[in-house]
Design an enzyme around this catalytic site. Structure first.
Site, short mmCIF file in Angstrom:
data_model
loop_
_atom_site.label_atom_id
_atom_site.label_comp_id
_atom_site.label_asym_id
_atom_site.label_seq_id
_atom_site.Cartn_x
_atom_site.Cartn_y
_atom_site.Cartn_z
CD GLU A 183 -2.75 1.61 2.61
OE1 GLU A 183 -3.13 0.31 3.15
OE2 GLU A 183 -2.73 2.51 3.01
CB CYS A 243 -9.06 2.35 6.83
SG CYS A 243 -10.45 1.69 6.98
FE1 F3S Z 1 -9.77 -0.34 2.94
FE2 F3S Z 1 -9.62 0.01 5.31
FE3 F3S Z 1 -9.70 -2.35 4.55
S1 F3S Z 1 -8.57 0.80 4.09
S2 F3S Z 1 -8.71 -2.36 2.56
S3 F3S Z 1 -11.12 -0.92 4.40
S4 F3S Z 1 -8.63 -1.64 6.19
#
Ligand code: F3S
Length: 660
Positions: free
Chosen positions: A128, A198
């Protein structure tokens, strides 16, 4: 009963982004495509093996992509160069980059385009982070912790004129991030800091940390290469004993004997079935440890039984426009509502009607036990409920509201109560020729005309409601309206003889002569269709339901203006507006013309008015007579000629006459 308590974190397992990427990959496999993933799809060996058994290859270089391949870009995303190289390979590309990662790509691109140095909190070897770096156009650096950040910020202070932007890998440790933010602001107060961790990660981390505070041991289920799984372990290890297991078989090597409470969490790439296996195996181990305890039975009791078509209640855990909505339905499945299953109205945004924490009723449309995914529909539940409302509305003649979503052949479709109601063109507008497109996206009121119970379809009428409302408004108008009353209305149509004005239930007529005091060729010189104008009621014919209106205002009456500002003997400037055999009419003010008789144009004889005057010419004249009752004004240009000239002219006339 067992003396050991086991608590599984609600946030354990697949996050939205991984869930989405796995689904996209399985969909491509099911569609018969030759699928390759760019890098292992997720950091979970079991899922990668399962995909490999279905023929899915893992490639790590765009050169390995073949034209006939369908290449999945996993949720981590890739840099711009890699994306371009994959496109150029000729393979079909399915971009399963998590939308939250895409947002970071955008920020990295924009801030680096501005000339800022981009500093990224994370693991520089993580795919990433490599992908994020691949979206930076200029200076960018990765830092692991606040110490590294301090060093990099000091360097940037010296080298970067445009400042820095600081971003974080989506799975970065939230506590470390808070520390980094404080560090950044103390060194460089104008640094741009973007919170890009996130929420799925932070929620999972927070919950695991809380569990680790109350449990004797934490079991973290996930791949040993998964950064978010490793981070969960690191955080929990601060509070209690912590073990990372990739699958249930690894539980047998753990000693649970002195443990009174166990917490289970799992990384974002761990499928639900592996978590379930871990729970089941743990139940067996604990059962053996404590004969009285039936863990599996207790566990099963906490699981709800679900099946396709079942109505369930869930809680919204994530909602974003244009994406699937994630729902907790109280099972170990990840529940999601595809965007197309949210509402019958395609114009409705998910965030308009759903919010994190909302309790919603849903129906299960698909279960994928292997991946632990349940597909749900809100619009089907709405439609079931809506159908009952619509049936009742037909019986009781109730007026419903809805939004026009489509204009189709023969009419429009209205989304109302989770259903689509068909309104035929003849029932959609007040007049047959009205444009149906104008109704699109508008909220309308309608009645149900008929319901096909077998096909669960309904036909409605907007016109029926409009007609009733208009009739009621008309009755009220004739009951209350009075001559002399002033009202505002909308010009509906224009004819040669006047204009029709919609007063809300009744159309009144303003005749041409009542439109304006000025001379006009056509009513359209004064108003246009759609204008909102103030009118006064001139006459009401209740029997024939006719209303006459006046638009011109008394205070604008030119005779009143003339009376107040002009008098006989006064010299005025006037404009010739028409010419006749006996003289010319000249406009003194708009709406008031005076006659300059042929004998009053000049001192000498005038044979033809047009020899001296032309239309549009401006002249000076004296008001010689003003009969306001008969509305006649006489003007004389001759009266303004100098007396000498007049005498000479007269003498010369006389001489000429005697010579003759
Ligand atoms: Fe996306 Fe959060 Fe999963 S960035 S891939 S939802 S950990």
């Amino acid at each position: 009963m067992s003396s050991c308590k086991v608590i599984t974190a609600k946030t354990a397992g697949f996050c939205f982004g991984v869930d989405r990427a796995v689904k996209m990959t399985y969909d491509a496999v099911e569609a018969g495509k030759k699928v390759a993933t760019f890098g292992p799809l997720i950091h979970n060996p079991q899922v990668v093996e399962s995909l490999a058994s279905k023929g899915v290859r893992v490639i790590d270089d765009p050169n390995q992509a073949q034209k006939e391949d369908t290449v999945i870009i996993r949720s981590h995303g890739v840099g711009l160069e890699t994306a371009r190289a994959l496109e150029e390979s000729g393979a079909e590309i399915i971009d399963a980059t998590c939308p939250f990662v895409k947002r970071i790509h955008k920020l990295a691109f924009e801030y680096s385009s501005e000339g800022r140095t981009v500093l990224i909190a994370g693991d520089k070897n993580h795919p990433e982070v490599i992908g994020i770096c691949g979206h930076c156009l200029g200076n960018h650096e990765v830092f692991a912790d606040s110490e590294e950040l301090t060093a990099k910020l000091k360097k940037s202070c010296e080298n970067s004129e445009k400042g820095v932007a600081i971003l974080a890998q989506t799975t970065y440790n939230i506590e470390m991030w808070e520390k980094c933010k404080r560090t950044a602001l103390s060194i460089m107060p104008d640094a741009v800091i973007c919170d890009t961790i996130c929420s799925a990660t932070s929620d999972r981390q927070k919950e695991a940390k809380k569990l680790s505070e109350i449990c004797d041991m934490m079991i973290i289920v996930g791949g040993r290469h998964s950064s978010n799984t490793i981070k969960l372990c690191e955080m929990c290890s601060d509070n209690c004993k912590c073990a990372l297991v990739e699958d249930a078989s690894e539980l047998y090597s753990i000693d649970f004997s002195a443990v009174k409470s166990i917490g289970i969490s799992a990384g974002a790439s761990t499928p639900a079935y592996i978590i379930k296996e871990v729970q089941t195996t743990m139940s067996e181990i604990l059962k053996n440890q404590d004969e009285e305890f039936n863990f599996e039975e207790a566990l099963e009791q906490t699981f709800k039984k679900i099946y396709t078509g079942k109505r369930v209640t869930g809680y919204i855990t994530s909602v974003k426009d244009g994406s699937d909505v994630i729902v907790d339905i109280g099972t170990k499945h990840t529940g999601y509502i595809p965007a197309s299953e949210i509402s019958e109205d395609p114009n409705v945004k998910a965030t308009d009607i759903l919010h994190v924490g909302d309790e919603v009723e849903l129906v299960v449309t698909k279960i994928n036990d292997q991946d632990g995914i349940v597909t749900l529909s809100k619009k089907q539940v709405d439609a079931q409920k809506g159908y009952e409302t619509i049936l009742k509305a037909k019986e009781e003649g109730t007026v419903l509201t809805g939004v026009v979503t489509n204009v189709i052949k023969g009419g429009v479709l209205v989304a109302s109560n989770g259903m689509k109601v068909f309104i035929p063109a003849s029932q959609a507008t007040a007049h047959r020729d009205d444009n149906l497109e104008e109704l699109l996206k508008k909220t309308v009121r309608f009645k149900i005309l008929e319901v096909n119970e077998q096909r669960k379809r309904a036909v409605g009428s907007i016109r029926a409601v409009a007609k009733e409302e208009r009739a009621a408004a008309e009755a009220k108008f004739f009951e209350t309206a009075e001559v002399g009353q002033t009202m505002t209305g909308e010009v509906k149509s224009i004819t040669d003889y006047g204009v029709f004005v919609d007063l809300g239930g009744v159309d009144g007529l303003v005749r041409k002569m009542d439109l304006t005091w000025a001379r006009i060729k056509h009513p359209s010189d004064v108003v246009s269709v759609g204008d909102r104008i103030e009118v006064t009621i001139k006459d009401i014919d209740k029997e024939n339901k006719k209303v006459s209106l006046v638009y011109k205002k008394t205070e604008d009456n030119p005779w009143e203006i003339f009376k107040a500002n002009y008098e006989v003997g006064q010299t005025v400037k006037a404009k010739i507006v028409s010419i006749t055999d006996f003289g010319a009419f000249a406009e003194i003010i708009p709406g008031i013309d005076g006659l300059i008789h042929i004998s009053q144009i000049a001192n000498q004889r005038v044979n033809k008015v047009s020899d001296i005057l032309t239309v549009g010419q401006e002249v000076e004249a004296k008001i010689t007579e003003a009969d306001l009752e008969k509305k006649r004004i006489s003007l004389s240009m001759r009266a303004l000629l100098p007396e000498e000239e007049a005498a000479e002219e007269e003498a010369s006339e006389e001489t000429n006459e005697s010579a003759e």
